[in-house]
Design a protein around this motif. Structure first.
Motif, PDB file in Angstrom:
ATOM      1  N   HIS A 162       0.828  -1.211   0.000  1.00 27.66           N
ATOM      2  CA  HIS A 162       0.000   0.000   0.000  1.00 27.66           C
ATOM      3  C   HIS A 162       0.862   1.260   0.000  1.00 27.66           C
ATOM      4  O   HIS A 162       0.577   2.226  -0.707  1.00 27.66           O
ATOM      5  CB  HIS A 162      -0.919  -0.052   1.221  1.00 27.66           C
ATOM      6  N   HIS A 163       1.936   1.247   0.788  1.00 24.11           N
ATOM      7  CA  HIS A 163       2.751   2.462   0.941  1.00 24.11           C
ATOM      8  C   HIS A 163       3.780   2.647  -0.163  1.00 24.11           C
ATOM      9  O   HIS A 163       4.593   3.565  -0.084  1.00 24.11           O
ATOM     10  CB  HIS A 163       3.382   2.500   2.331  1.00 24.11           C
ATOM     11  N   LYS A 164       3.696   1.851  -1.203  1.00 21.62           N
ATOM     12  CA  LYS A 164       4.507   2.128  -2.393  1.00 21.62           C
ATOM     13  C   LYS A 164       3.926   3.318  -3.151  1.00 21.62           C
ATOM     14  O   LYS A 164       4.618   3.954  -3.932  1.00 21.62           O
ATOM     15  CB  LYS A 164       4.564   0.898  -3.304  1.00 21.62           C
ATOM     16  N   THR A 165       2.639   3.611  -2.917  1.00 17.69           N
ATOM     17  CA  THR A 165       1.972   4.675  -3.672  1.00 17.69           C
ATOM     18  C   THR A 165       1.421   5.809  -2.808  1.00 17.69           C
ATOM     19  O   THR A 165       0.936   6.799  -3.355  1.00 17.69           O
ATOM     20  CB  THR A 165       0.798   4.088  -4.495  1.00 17.69           C
ATOM     21  N   ILE A 166       1.471   5.673  -1.503  1.00 16.77           N
ATOM     22  CA  ILE A 166       0.884   6.705  -0.636  1.00 16.77           C
ATOM     23  C   ILE A 166       1.741   6.855   0.620  1.00 16.77           C
ATOM     24  O   ILE A 166       2.236   5.870   1.176  1.00 16.77           O
ATOM     25  CB  ILE A 166      -0.588   6.349  -0.276  1.00 16.77           C
ATOM     26  N   SER A 167       1.916   8.095   1.069  1.00 16.16           N
ATOM     27  CA  SER A 167       2.706   8.352   2.277  1.00 16.16           C
ATOM     28  C   SER A 167       1.856   8.119   3.522  1.00 16.16           C
ATOM     29  O   SER A 167       0.625   8.070   3.456  1.00 16.16           O
ATOM     30  CB  SER A 167       3.225   9.790   2.283  1.00 16.16           C
ATOM     31  N   PHE A 168       2.529   8.042   4.651  1.00  9.66           N
ATOM     32  CA  PHE A 168       1.808   7.922   5.925  1.00  9.66           C
ATOM     33  C   PHE A 168       0.875   9.115   6.128  1.00  9.66           C
ATOM     34  O   PHE A 168      -0.281   8.961   6.515  1.00  9.66           O
ATOM     35  CB  PHE A 168       2.785   7.806   7.098  1.00  9.66           C
ATOM     36  N   GLN A 169       1.377  10.328   5.866  1.00  6.99           N
ATOM     37  CA  GLN A 169       0.570  11.521   6.078  1.00  6.99           C
ATOM     38  C   GLN A 169      -0.698  11.488   5.221  1.00  6.99           C
ATOM     39  O   GLN A 169      -1.786  11.827   5.700  1.00  6.99           O
ATOM     40  CB  GLN A 169       1.370  12.796   5.780  1.00  6.99           C
ATOM     41  N   GLU A 170      -0.556  11.111   3.941  1.00 10.66           N
ATOM     42  CA  GLU A 170      -1.728  11.033   3.064  1.00 10.66           C
ATOM     43  C   GLU A 170      -2.715   9.979   3.571  1.00 10.66           C
ATOM     44  O   GLU A 170      -3.928  10.206   3.587  1.00 10.66           O
ATOM     45  CB  GLU A 170      -1.297  10.680   1.635  1.00 10.66           C
ATOM     46  N   GLU A 171      -2.186   8.837   3.976  1.00 11.78           N
ATOM     47  CA  GLU A 171      -3.036   7.760   4.493  1.00 11.78           C
ATOM     48  C   GLU A 171      -3.793   8.213   5.741  1.00 11.78           C
ATOM     49  O   GLU A 171      -5.001   8.016   5.854  1.00 11.78           O
ATOM     50  CB  GLU A 171      -2.176   6.540   4.823  1.00 11.78           C
ATOM     51  N   TYR A 172      -3.084   8.826   6.674  1.00 13.92           N
ATOM     52  CA  TYR A 172      -3.676   9.240   7.940  1.00 13.92           C
ATOM     53  C   TYR A 172      -4.743  10.310   7.729  1.00 13.92           C
ATOM     54  O   TYR A 172      -5.830  10.241   8.308  1.00 13.92           O
ATOM     55  CB  TYR A 172      -2.573   9.722   8.884  1.00 13.92           C
ATOM     56  N   LEU A 173      -4.460  11.286   6.857  1.00 14.25           N
ATOM     57  CA  LEU A 173      -5.453  12.318   6.555  1.00 14.25           C
ATOM     58  C   LEU A 173      -6.693  11.708   5.922  1.00 14.25           C
ATOM     59  O   LEU A 173      -7.819  12.125   6.211  1.00 14.25           O
ATOM     60  CB  LEU A 173      -4.853  13.392   5.640  1.00 14.25           C
ATOM     61  N   ARG A 174      -6.506  10.705   5.098  1.00 19.18           N
ATOM     62  CA  ARG A 174      -7.639  10.023   4.468  1.00 19.18           C
ATOM     63  C   ARG A 174      -8.512   9.349   5.537  1.00 19.18           C
ATOM     64  O   ARG A 174      -9.742   9.410   5.474  1.00 19.18           O
ATOM     65  CB  ARG A 174      -7.111   8.989   3.469  1.00 19.18           C
ATOM     66  N   PHE A 175      -7.876   8.714   6.527  1.00 23.60           N
ATOM     67  CA  PHE A 175      -8.631   8.097   7.628  1.00 23.60           C
ATOM     68  C   PHE A 175      -9.426   9.151   8.394  1.00 23.60           C
ATOM     69  O   PHE A 175     -10.601   8.961   8.704  1.00 23.60           O
ATOM     70  CB  PHE A 175      -7.697   7.364   8.595  1.00 23.60           C
TER      71      PHE A 175
END
Length: 190
Positions: A162-175
């Protein structure tokens, strides 16, 4: 008008009521046609599935593969000790995800703070290069329904891909947006 004698009128009822009385009633409601008894619940049960996410301080990539394996085992043991079964754990070098069934004996903040505090102390003992290790001060906790359970397990298991295409920050903001959480971004990252 003749009044009946109270002892004769209620004597039969008193005997009836003794036979109906449960060992531990907390309330008896009498209606014209029925007597309903409400009992004290004898067992407290919960099923609080929670997806917990937290990062290393400043998202430093401390958690290489070997450390992750050992850390995940340690966190699994801590969850078990807190009667909060760890269902799934995963992450990458700068953050982790837990799917946990939180014990009714712990608040979320108490549980996460204990996991982070103890694991941080433990990590520092396993490698001299990890003496500066720390978790971020905050965390995210998101409720998981029974219908989402399998999807969350898969999502956590596939973190590396999953994190090959999205950063932690982007993932967390999405949540945060998906769950309708109010936040001030200047306080999210440290």
């Amino acid at each position: 008008m003749q009044r009946s004698k109270a002892p004769e009128d209620t004597k039969g009822w008193e005997d009836e009521r003794k036979n109906l009385r449960p060992e531990r009633p907390i309330l008896v409601m009498i209606t014209p046609t029925t007597i309903k008894q409400v009992y004290k619940m004898g067992q407290s049960l919960s099923n609080i599935l929670t997806h917990v996410i937290f990062s290393t301080k400043n998202r430093e990539p401390f958690l290489h593969d070997l450390i992750q394996l050992r850390l995940y085992g340690y966190i699994r043991m801590m969850c078990k000790d807190r009667e909060s079964p760890l269902i799934q754990i995963g992450g990458i070098a700068d953050h982790i995800h837990l799917l946990v069934n939180l014990s009714r004996k712990y608040s979320m903040s108490q549980f996460v703070n204990e996991i982070k505090s103890n694991s941080s102390k433990w990590i520092k003992t396993i490698d001299n290069d990890l003496q500066n290790f720390a978790w971020q001060s905050g965390y995210g906790a998101f409720s998981v329904g029974q219908l989402e359970y399998e999807k969350v397990i898969k999502y956590i298991a596939e973190q590396k891909e999953h994190h090959k295409t999205i950063s932690f920050q982007e993932e967390y903001l999405r949540f945060l947006k998906t769950y309708g959480m109010n936040y001030d971004e200047k306080y999210l990252w440290e």
